[in-house]
Motif scaffolding. Structure first.
Motif, PDB file in Angstrom:
ATOM      1  N   UNK A  25       1.883   6.434  16.572  1.00  0.00           N
ATOM      2  CA  UNK A  25       2.223   5.452  15.547  1.00  0.00           C
ATOM      3  C   UNK A  25       1.416   4.190  15.792  1.00  0.00           C
ATOM      4  N   UNK A  26       0.755   3.732  14.747  1.00  0.00           N
ATOM      5  CA  UNK A  26      -0.077   2.537  14.841  1.00  0.00           C
ATOM      6  C   UNK A  26       0.231   1.626  13.660  1.00  0.00           C
ATOM      7  N   UNK A  27       0.919   0.529  13.917  1.00  0.00           N
ATOM      8  CA  UNK A  27       1.174  -0.460  12.874  1.00  0.00           C
ATOM      9  C   UNK A  27       0.018  -1.434  12.884  1.00  0.00           C
ATOM     10  N   UNK A  28      -0.636  -1.588  11.752  1.00  0.00           N
ATOM     11  CA  UNK A  28      -1.837  -2.423  11.694  1.00  0.00           C
ATOM     12  C   UNK A  28      -1.712  -3.610  10.749  1.00  0.00           C
ATOM     13  N   UNK A  29      -0.700  -3.614   9.883  1.00  0.00           N
ATOM     14  CA  UNK A  29      -0.612  -4.663   8.867  1.00  0.00           C
ATOM     15  C   UNK A  29       0.808  -5.184   8.727  1.00  0.00           C
ATOM     16  N   UNK A  30       0.886  -6.442   8.302  1.00  0.00           N
ATOM     17  CA  UNK A  30       2.153  -7.120   8.068  1.00  0.00           C
ATOM     18  C   UNK A  30       2.065  -7.854   6.739  1.00  0.00           C
ATOM     19  N   UNK A  31       3.176  -7.892   6.021  1.00  0.00           N
ATOM     20  CA  UNK A  31       3.276  -8.716   4.813  1.00  0.00           C
ATOM     21  C   UNK A  31       4.335  -9.778   5.084  1.00  0.00           C
ATOM     22  N   UNK A  59      -5.003  -1.640   2.428  1.00  0.00           N
ATOM     23  CA  UNK A  59      -4.547  -0.745   3.498  1.00  0.00           C
ATOM     24  C   UNK A  59      -4.082   0.568   2.886  1.00  0.00           C
ATOM     25  N   UNK A  60      -3.947   1.575   3.720  1.00  0.00           N
ATOM     26  CA  UNK A  60      -3.412   2.870   3.279  1.00  0.00           C
ATOM     27  C   UNK A  60      -2.348   3.329   4.274  1.00  0.00           C
ATOM     28  N   UNK A  61      -1.214   2.615   4.336  1.00  0.00           N
ATOM     29  CA  UNK A  61      -0.200   2.993   5.324  1.00  0.00           C
ATOM     30  C   UNK A  61       0.480   4.319   4.981  1.00  0.00           C
ATOM     31  N   UNK A  62       0.835   5.035   6.037  1.00  0.00           N
ATOM     32  CA  UNK A  62       1.607   6.261   5.872  1.00  0.00           C
ATOM     33  C   UNK A  62       3.092   5.937   5.718  1.00  0.00           C
ATOM     34  N   UNK A  63       3.496   4.785   6.248  1.00  0.00           N
ATOM     35  CA  UNK A  63       4.888   4.349   6.129  1.00  0.00           C
ATOM     36  C   UNK A  63       4.938   2.827   6.114  1.00  0.00           C
ATOM     37  N   UNK A  64       6.039   2.310   5.581  1.00  0.00           N
ATOM     38  CA  UNK A  64       6.303   0.884   5.679  1.00  0.00           C
ATOM     39  C   UNK A  64       7.688   0.689   6.277  1.00  0.00           C
ATOM     40  N   UNK A  65       7.819  -0.334   7.073  1.00  0.00           N
ATOM     41  CA  UNK A  65       9.078  -0.717   7.701  1.00  0.00           C
ATOM     42  C   UNK A  65       9.484  -2.034   7.054  1.00  0.00           C
TER      43      UNK A  65
END
Length: 93
Positions: A25-31, A59-65
């Protein structure tokens, strides 16, 4: 899996730490529209965006938290579910 976090307050920083400690798992972006929180995300090595639309365009996230206050979750969750397959939201209900 690549992910993004929506909202970068105290809960999100804990989530980011947990993701870093999880293989695959690699989180790379934040809003987060708050300048101080966006700067904190950048200081942690994440790309920060002021709006969800800006992030999803780049970005092309696979998931968002989703780590935003409960009153904003319905709108944020709907946006996430329309563009990303996997969303997770947490609320103190």
């Amino acid at each position: 899996m690549n992910g993004a976090i929506i909202g970068y307050g105290a809960i999100a920083t804990g989530h980011a730490l947990g993701y870093r400690q999880t293989d695959g798992i690699d989180v790379t972006a934040v809003v987060d529209p708050t300048p101080a929180r966006a700067e904190a995300a950048r200081s942690a090595g994440l790309r920060a965006y002021a709006t969800y639309e800006e992030m999803i365009d780049r970005e092309a996230p696979d998931f968002i938290d989703i780590c935003t206050p409960p009153n904003s979750m319905p709108t944020t969750s709907r946006s996430g579910c329309e563009t990303v397959c996997t969303c997770c939201a947490r609320s103190r209900c």
